[in-house]
Design a protein around this motif. Structure first.
Motif, PDB file in Angstrom:
ATOM      1  N   LEU A 453     -24.692  43.847 -68.007  1.00 38.74           N
ATOM      2  CA  LEU A 453     -24.502  43.925 -66.557  1.00 38.74           C
ATOM      3  C   LEU A 453     -24.147  42.557 -65.987  1.00 38.74           C
ATOM      4  CD1 LEU A 453     -27.542  46.186 -65.600  1.00 38.74           C
ATOM      5  CD2 LEU A 453     -25.126  46.778 -65.336  1.00 38.74           C
ATOM      6  N   GLU A 455     -24.021  39.662 -62.986  1.00 37.96           N
ATOM      7  CA  GLU A 455     -24.922  39.227 -61.915  1.00 37.96           C
ATOM      8  C   GLU A 455     -24.501  39.869 -60.601  1.00 37.96           C
ATOM      9  OE1 GLU A 455     -26.528  35.024 -59.894  1.00 37.96           O
ATOM     10  OE2 GLU A 455     -24.983  35.013 -61.461  1.00 37.96           O
ATOM     11  N   GLY A 456     -25.465  40.363 -59.854  1.00 38.79           N
ATOM     12  CA  GLY A 456     -25.179  40.930 -58.546  1.00 38.79           C
ATOM     13  C   GLY A 456     -24.874  42.404 -58.538  1.00 38.79           C
ATOM     14  N   ALA A 457     -24.936  43.067 -59.702  1.00 36.01           N
ATOM     15  CA  ALA A 457     -24.715  44.518 -59.742  1.00 36.01           C
ATOM     16  C   ALA A 457     -25.947  45.214 -59.165  1.00 36.01           C
ATOM     17  CB  ALA A 457     -24.453  44.978 -61.165  1.00 36.01           C
ATOM     18  N   THR A 458     -25.774  45.893 -58.038  1.00 37.43           N
ATOM     19  CA  THR A 458     -26.875  46.577 -57.367  1.00 37.43           C
ATOM     20  C   THR A 458     -26.364  47.901 -56.823  1.00 37.43           C
ATOM     21  OG1 THR A 458     -26.377  45.604 -55.199  1.00 37.43           O
ATOM     22  CG2 THR A 458     -27.863  44.357 -56.659  1.00 37.43           C
ATOM     23  N   ALA A 459     -27.279  48.665 -56.262  1.00 39.99           N
ATOM     24  CA  ALA A 459     -26.879  49.926 -55.637  1.00 39.99           C
ATOM     25  C   ALA A 459     -25.942  49.683 -54.459  1.00 39.99           C
ATOM     26  CB  ALA A 459     -28.120  50.694 -55.174  1.00 39.99           C
ATOM     27  N   ASP A 460     -26.087  48.531 -53.794  1.00 35.87           N
ATOM     28  CA  ASP A 460     -25.201  48.199 -52.681  1.00 35.87           C
ATOM     29  C   ASP A 460     -23.862  47.631 -53.155  1.00 35.87           C
ATOM     30  OD1 ASP A 460     -27.117  48.987 -50.825  1.00 35.87           O
ATOM     31  OD2 ASP A 460     -28.055  46.995 -50.817  1.00 35.87           O
ATOM     32  N   PRO A 462     -22.268  48.232 -56.652  1.00 37.75           N
ATOM     33  CA  PRO A 462     -22.228  48.698 -58.048  1.00 37.75           C
ATOM     34  C   PRO A 462     -21.028  48.119 -58.788  1.00 37.75           C
ATOM     35  CG  PRO A 462     -21.519  50.441 -56.556  1.00 37.75           C
ATOM     36  CD  PRO A 462     -22.023  49.339 -55.688  1.00 37.75           C
ATOM     37  N   ARG A 537     -26.582  55.491 -63.108  1.00 36.51           N
ATOM     38  CA  ARG A 537     -27.355  54.362 -62.592  1.00 36.51           C
ATOM     39  C   ARG A 537     -26.793  53.937 -61.233  1.00 36.51           C
ATOM     40  NH1 ARG A 537     -29.978  50.853 -66.358  1.00 36.51           N
ATOM     41  NH2 ARG A 537     -29.332  49.135 -64.983  1.00 36.51           N
ATOM     42  N   ASP A 539     -26.520  51.001 -60.058  1.00 38.83           N
ATOM     43  CA  ASP A 539     -25.786  49.736 -60.099  1.00 38.83           C
ATOM     44  C   ASP A 539     -24.443  49.858 -60.809  1.00 38.83           C
ATOM     45  OD1 ASP A 539     -26.894  50.146 -62.570  1.00 38.83           O
ATOM     46  OD2 ASP A 539     -27.965  48.242 -62.695  1.00 38.83           O
TER      47      ASP A 539
END
Length: 698
Positions: A453, A455-460, A462, A537, A539
């Motif tokens: 993954l 850096e910075g992969a989030t639900a907001d 992805p 997922r 992210d």
């Protein structure tokens, strides 16, 4: 924070540790280190020494060699001298040769000197005796030659006349990236006690006068140990699947090739070094005997026994041990169904030290001779190679790597404690975090892989996903690769999924059998199952995905292209396209034709589904790829054009062609072009960016 993976030139400039040898006293490790040439078109290799105890109190890493041609494949003699292969100039040679020779760097100090002067060079160091001055090398010799002098003379004549033609009298004729012949592989023994130091050049006047006559061959140097041919008139039999030598240097055990029509098997042969006499130890029809290892006391030989694989399914790689004369053969670890990548004897000869794929890793195992349970020595997320046993302490020294760290040397104590050794190469900072992921396949099997993954992969925010499919197919995504490196994609914001579908190693024989003779079945559905689990997922952006693979991974990429449109782009490198064409044109067709039924080769051939492709494809192939011949890429590109080209000849697909590369893209400048083209293609179709043609493509 920027890392070397943000820049392709910076990435290619990272030094690489490629090999390891341990001194007989267990005090020194010699590493092979590759560094980018100044012009960026290749790699220089040198040897470095580091303390083997994990301390750097003796000064850390010390460079041992330095030459324009480089050095590789280090090994220690019983006396502690360092052997290596290099094409560096030999000041005692009559002419400057390009062929690599065997060199020795004395433990007592001084310059390295050449040990051989073979016209065709030395291929590799096959085995070195632990308690004598003898060793075995492999070298290619012309079949008509009766002496080393005659061989040199024949080579010189071909060179002078610029003859490159090869007359084949048997199969195969190619291997991976090079033509076989006209020379044949031989096993040659050397006795280093015959190496003489001299003051000034050695010159045999009578021999020199004779050699001055027209067309007379030059004599082999009398100051060098004369190689003894252990395999005269070998054909391809000395294409050995493993070579070992007894500690006293009197006996060589080799897994020698036995032709069976166009196919072949391997049998174990003991060779008396003094007389050259061959004695067959183990030989059975339709069975391979490979990877011999000899105990430290010289009384036992361990080896693999594998029954020929057929379309009905894969077979186990069985561990066997016998006396050196072949008697008392018995199987050990019969319940353990992993496939080993290396075998050696433990320090006390009571067990084997083995490496094998295991659940996405490559641990070290200990297999007792007495029927005891297999013990897993390392339990981390790394894959271990170049494992060496310290006879004095019983500890192990090895290289290890994972997708988060390239190869680096470590020491493994008997209690399992792992200590990093000093090295001239620092581990680079990587942009990814690595997660173990799995899914349940259609048939209920567990399918796992690694997810890297950014850096910075989030639900907001992805991350887009790249599905990378490994080659093989008998393989596992469990170790660092400089060629297919997901950290480069992660640095550009992608998440990378590295799955091990059916046919992958490290999960047992039944898991391999799930995809046997049916490449387009369970391997394909396994890939979709684990992709489904990962895109669920928060992210991961399931609307921005691509698939890519090379070799078997390229086959699967082609299969995916013809069976689903869920991916926005597909990259297929060195890929199998038409199995009926691939089977008889690959470098060793009997194997591939023996593991498929004719019906399965047709049923699971991707070219049958070209009309169903809806995803833009980037096709990549090297002309010198003999494992997956260029005809596969040419036919795929032709049929994509025939099916999808517009009236003006335009189409969404692309074809990246390397006239002078093989199955792998090895030249650094071409690796940069490869990645630039792949990332440009992905950016266009996955990230909705404008297509940007890489500068070096004109």
């Amino acid at each position: 924070m920027p890392t070397p993976f943000d820049s392709l030139p910076d990435y290619l400039a990272l030094p690489r540790i490629e090999g390891l040898a341990l001194s007989p006293d267990g005090r020194r490790v010699v590493l092979t280190v590759a560094t980018l040439k100044k012009d960026g078109t290749g790699f220089d290799r040198s040897l470095w020494a580091v303390p083997a105890d994990g301390s750097d109190g003796s000064g850390g890493a010390t460079r041992l060699t330095r030459s324009a041609k480089g050095e590789s494949a280090p090994a220690f003699t019983a006396a502690g001298d360092v052997l290596f292969v290099s094409a560096r100039p030999d000041s005692d040679a009559e002419t400057e040769e390009e062929a690599g020779q065997l060199w020795i760097l004395p433990a007592t100090g001084g310059d390295a000197r050449a040990v051989t002067r073979l016209a065709g060079g030395v291929s590799q160091i096959a085995a070195v005796a632990e308690a004598s001055a003898r060793l075995v090398i492999t070298a290619d010799l012309l079949p008509s030659a009766t002496t080393l002098e005659d061989e040199a003379h024949l080579r010189a004549a071909r060179t002078k006349k610029k003859v490159s033609a090869i007359l084949h009298e048997s199969y195969p004729v190619r291997y991976w990236d090079h033509d076989l012949g006209p020379a044949e592989p031989h096993l040659l023994s050397l006795d280093l006690d015959a190496l003489r130091d001299t003051v000034g050049a050695v010159r045999d006047e009578s021999a020199a006068d004779e050699a001055s006559e027209k067309d007379a061959p030059m004599p082999y140097p009398s100051s060098l140990p004369r190689p003894a041919d252990l395999t005269p008139q070998p054909g391809r039999s000395a294409d050995a699947a493993g070579v070992a030598i007894t500690p006293d240097g009197t006996t060589v055990v080799a897994a020698m090739r036995v032709p069976e029509g166009t196919d072949a098997r391997y049998r174990l042969v003991a060779i008396d070094v003094d007389t050259g006499e061959h004695t067959v130890l183990h030989d059975e029809p339709r069975v391979d005997f490979e990877m011999p290892a000899i105990s430290h006391d010289g009384t036992l030989v361990a080896y693999l026994r594998t029954v020929e694989r057929t379309p009905e399914g894969p077979s186990e790689e069985e561990f066997w041990i016998s006396a050196l004369d072949g008697s008392g053969a018995h199987r050990i670890a019969a319940e353990w169904d992993r496939w080993p990548s290396s075998i050696s004897f433990d320090a006390d000869d009571t067990a084997l030290i083995v490496t094998a794929d295991q659940d996405g890793r490559g641990p070290i195992f200990r297999i007792p001779h007495d029927g005891g349970a297999v013990e897993q020595i390392t339990t981390d997320d790394f894959t271990y190679t170049d494992v060496r046993v310290d006879r004095k302490t019983g500890d192990l020294v090895a290289l290890r790597s994972s997708w988060m760290a390239p190869s680096h040397p470590v020491r493994i104590a008997r209690d399992g404690l792992i200590t990093a050794l000093a090295a001239p190469v620092s581990l680079p900072e990587v942009p990814a975090t690595m997660i173990d992921v799995d899914a349940t396949a259609e048939d209920g099997a567990r399918v796992r892989g690694w997810l890297l993954l950014p850096e910075g992969a989030t639900a907001d925010a992805p991350a887009p996903l790249l599905l990378w499919i490994h080659g093989g197919p008998l393989n596992s995504w469990n170790a660092w690769s400089w060629r297919w490196n997901p950290q480069l994609a992660v640095a550009r914001g992608y998440a990378v999924l590295l799955p091990d579908p059916a046919l992958s190693t490290g999960y047992g024989l039944d898991f391999i059998a799930r995809g046997w003779n049916a490449w387009g079945a369970a391997p394909y559905t396994d890939l979709l199952s684990i992709t489904d689990a990962v895109v669920a997922r928060p992210d991961i952006d399931e609307t921005r995905t691509a698939a890519m693979g090379g070799s078997f991974g390229g086959y699967m990429a082609n299969w995916v292209a013809g069976h689903t449109d869920r991916f926005r782009a597909i990259v297929t490198h060195a890929s199998l396209w038409a199995l009926d064409q691939f089977g008889p044109t690959t470098d060793f067709s009997p194997y591939w034709q023996s593991i498929f039924t004719p019906e399965a080769m047709i049923e699971h051939s991707p070219n049958r589904f070209v009309a169903d492709i809806r995803t833009p494809m980037l096709v990549i192939h090297g002309d010198r790829d003999y494992r997956v011949p260029i005809g596969e890429g040419l036919r795929l590109w032709s049929e994509l054009n025939a099916q999808f080209a517009g009236a003006d000849g335009s189409l969404a697909h692309r074809y990246l062609y390397f006239p002078d590369e093989n199955h792998w893209i090895l030249k650094p400048q071409h690796a940069i072009v490869w990645y630039e083209t792949v990332f440009a293609f992905l950016a266009q179709h996955v990230l909705d960016q404008e297509w940007v043609r890489p500068d070096d493509l004109g």
